[in-house]
Write a protein that holds these residues in place. Structure first.
Motif, PDB file in Angstrom:
ATOM      1  N   ALA A 159       0.886  -1.288   0.044  1.00 30.05           N
ATOM      2  CA  ALA A 159       0.101  -0.098   0.038  1.00 30.05           C
ATOM      3  C   ALA A 159       0.895   1.269   0.059  1.00 30.05           C
ATOM      4  O   ALA A 159       0.462   2.187  -0.458  1.00 30.05           O
ATOM      5  CB  ALA A 159      -1.023  -0.172   1.211  1.00 30.05           C
ATOM      6  N   PHE A 160       1.955   1.079   0.556  1.00 29.35           N
ATOM      7  CA  PHE A 160       2.826   2.489   0.792  1.00 29.35           C
ATOM      8  C   PHE A 160       4.316   2.118   0.136  1.00 29.35           C
ATOM      9  O   PHE A 160       4.500   2.283  -1.064  1.00 29.35           O
ATOM     10  CB  PHE A 160       3.052   2.768   2.136  1.00 29.35           C
ATOM     11  N   GLU A 161       5.361   1.700   1.081  1.00 30.02           N
ATOM     12  CA  GLU A 161       6.379   1.254   0.509  1.00 30.02           C
ATOM     13  C   GLU A 161       7.131   0.636   1.683  1.00 30.02           C
ATOM     14  O   GLU A 161       6.730   0.667   2.877  1.00 30.02           O
ATOM     15  CB  GLU A 161       7.299   2.559  -0.003  1.00 30.02           C
ATOM     16  N   TRP A 162       8.335  -0.026   1.472  1.00 27.14           N
ATOM     17  CA  TRP A 162       8.988  -0.878   2.408  1.00 27.14           C
ATOM     18  C   TRP A 162       9.630  -0.218   3.477  1.00 27.14           C
ATOM     19  O   TRP A 162       9.698  -0.656   4.606  1.00 27.14           O
ATOM     20  CB  TRP A 162      10.035  -1.914   1.599  1.00 27.14           C
ATOM     21  N   ARG A 163       9.907   1.241   3.251  1.00 25.93           N
ATOM     22  CA  ARG A 163      10.278   1.967   4.377  1.00 25.93           C
ATOM     23  C   ARG A 163       9.372   2.135   5.390  1.00 25.93           C
ATOM     24  O   ARG A 163       9.574   2.082   6.541  1.00 25.93           O
ATOM     25  CB  ARG A 163      10.985   3.180   3.669  1.00 25.93           C
ATOM     26  N   MET A 164       8.266   2.455   4.789  1.00 20.79           N
ATOM     27  CA  MET A 164       7.033   2.797   5.908  1.00 20.79           C
ATOM     28  C   MET A 164       6.594   1.306   6.742  1.00 20.79           C
ATOM     29  O   MET A 164       6.170   1.460   7.823  1.00 20.79           O
ATOM     30  CB  MET A 164       5.688   3.349   4.968  1.00 20.79           C
ATOM     31  N   ALA A 165       6.791   0.280   5.981  1.00 18.25           N
ATOM     32  CA  ALA A 165       6.633  -0.948   6.547  1.00 18.25           C
ATOM     33  C   ALA A 165       7.448  -1.372   7.561  1.00 18.25           C
ATOM     34  O   ALA A 165       7.017  -1.922   8.552  1.00 18.25           O
ATOM     35  CB  ALA A 165       6.448  -2.175   5.345  1.00 18.25           C
ATOM     36  N   LEU A 166       8.630  -0.958   7.401  1.00 20.56           N
ATOM     37  CA  LEU A 166       9.818  -1.353   8.176  1.00 20.56           C
ATOM     38  C   LEU A 166       9.575  -0.555   9.390  1.00 20.56           C
ATOM     39  O   LEU A 166       9.529  -0.933  10.804  1.00 20.56           O
ATOM     40  CB  LEU A 166      11.148  -0.973   7.723  1.00 20.56           C
ATOM     41  N   ALA A 167       9.274   0.804   9.231  1.00 23.76           N
ATOM     42  CA  ALA A 167       8.960   1.945  10.411  1.00 23.76           C
ATOM     43  C   ALA A 167       7.859   1.481  11.205  1.00 23.76           C
ATOM     44  O   ALA A 167       7.935   1.567  12.359  1.00 23.76           O
ATOM     45  CB  ALA A 167       8.919   3.091   9.765  1.00 23.76           C
TER      46      ALA A 167
END
Length: 374
Positions: A159-167
């Motif tokens: 839905a967003f990107e992997w950086r947001m998923a990691l955060a």
């Protein structure tokens, strides 16, 4: 409009705000300190696992039993040789919980309690939980938590990107650690109700984080085509624009949970309410904190390591330095929504670093020293 509503509108428009992202090292330090305290609590005290996880027996006496809680606890510990937890229920009966015993031992304890409490053994209800069944429950709880976290990371990455998923993943681990650490320090029993409460607050924390991420994603479209804002500027604005909403939803959610914890659990002595309400109360507060002070600042840290964002920050800071050298205000009063990034000229004014409702927005060029106007 109320003062809080007026503040929320001004925060949403960017007229006022607090720089959460700039001070992120402070929040990281506070979170690390709290997390270390929680881990120490887990290591030193450990979790008080209920009989559903380690096996045991629960004995319920008849209504209006005359024996006090302390006496019943002493009788149960003498009969079993294990620690016992005794609660007085609303109808006057006693709930006696003894962990780590088998079926044969439970029958002997029931007979001893019958004699000590002066109650017919047939009137004492005994519920037994085997250790193997408790292990299965524990395994299922860990599997459910792992599947939940995996699905969260996959969804946010799509839905967003992997950086947001990691955060978001880091923020959720932060919430889990703090909640379990508080359980260890307080000594409340961990039951299936605790697991339910934990999964509930993780979902709530994720919702709060996604609200901020959605605003951030919308406001950073084509961000590299302008020279007014760095990624951190926009991330900070996203937090401020949703701040009052986050506070309102958290307070409204905490009020009934506080009623369950302090009135239902503390005053009425309802054990199951304690199990669920403490995890909800601590988790909701930690989730609101992490969505504001951890998740979004982490995204800004990750994004500004990208070459494009580094170049953007360099251009923005150069524009601000140029404006300051010319004696011009470094503030750009226009709203980001007023002029799309794609339509902005290359020499746009510097990024917003303060309030954007200054009178200069309607009188650009006025009041400048002679010779400065172009």
């Amino acid at each position: 409009m109320s003062k809080l509503g007026n503040l929320g509108a001004r925060l949403h428009r960017g007229e006022v705000g607090y720089d959460f992202v700039k001070n992120r090292k402070i929040w990281y330090g506070i979170s690390i300190l709290i997390t270390i305290t929680a881990i120490v609590g887990l290591a030193v005290r450990g979790l008080n696992m209920g009989i559903e996880f380690q096996g045991g027996a629960v004995f319920t006496t008849p209504k209006n039993t005359s024996v006090s809680v302390s006496q019943a606890e002493r009788y149960a510990e003498e009969a079993s040789g294990h620690d016992a937890i005794v609660q007085k229920l609303g109808d006057g009966s006693l709930r006696i919980q003894v962990a780590g015993i088998d079926t044969d031992k439970a029958d002997q304890i029931k007979a001893d309690l019958s004699a000590d409490l002066n109650v017919d053994a047939e009137q004492i209800n005994a519920d037994l939980v085997g250790p193997s069944w408790g292990d299965q429950i524990a395994d299922k709880a860990w599997q459910g938590l792992g599947i939940f976290l995996l699905l969260v990371v996959i969804y946010l990455a799509i839905a967003f990107e992997w950086r947001m998923a990691l955060a978001a993943f880091v923020a959720l681990i932060h919430d889990i650690t703090i909640t379990t650490g508080i359980y260890a320090l307080v000594g409340f029993e961990v039951t299936p109700g605790t697991v339910i409460g934990l999964l509930t607050i993780l979902g709530y924390s994720l919702y709060d984080t996604v609200v901020v991420f959605d605003s951030l994603k919308e406001q950073t479209k084509d961000i590299t085509k302008q020279t007014r804002w760095t990624y951190s500027d926009v991330a900070n604005r996203s937090i401020n624009s949703t701040l009052v909403r986050s506070i309102n939803t958290t307070v409204v959610a905490l009020l009934p949970v506080a009623g369950l914890l302090f009135i239902g659990g503390g005053v009425l002595g309802a054990g199951m309410l304690n199990d669920i309400s403490l995890s909800l109360f601590v988790g909701l507060a930690a989730g609101a904190y992490s969505s504001i002070f951890i998740a979004t600042p982490l995204v800004a840290d990750f994004k500004e390591r990208e070459p494009q964002m580094k170049a953007l920050k360099k251009r923005v800071l150069a524009k601000r330095a140029q404006a300051a050298a010319q004696g011009e205000s470094p503030e750009e009063p226009r709203d980001a929504a007023d002029e799309p990034y794609a339509d902005e000229p290359e020499d746009a004014a510097p990024a917003v670093v303060g309030p954007r409702n200054q009178p200069a927005s309607r009188s650009r060029g006025r009041g400048r020293p002679s010779g400065k106007r172009r």
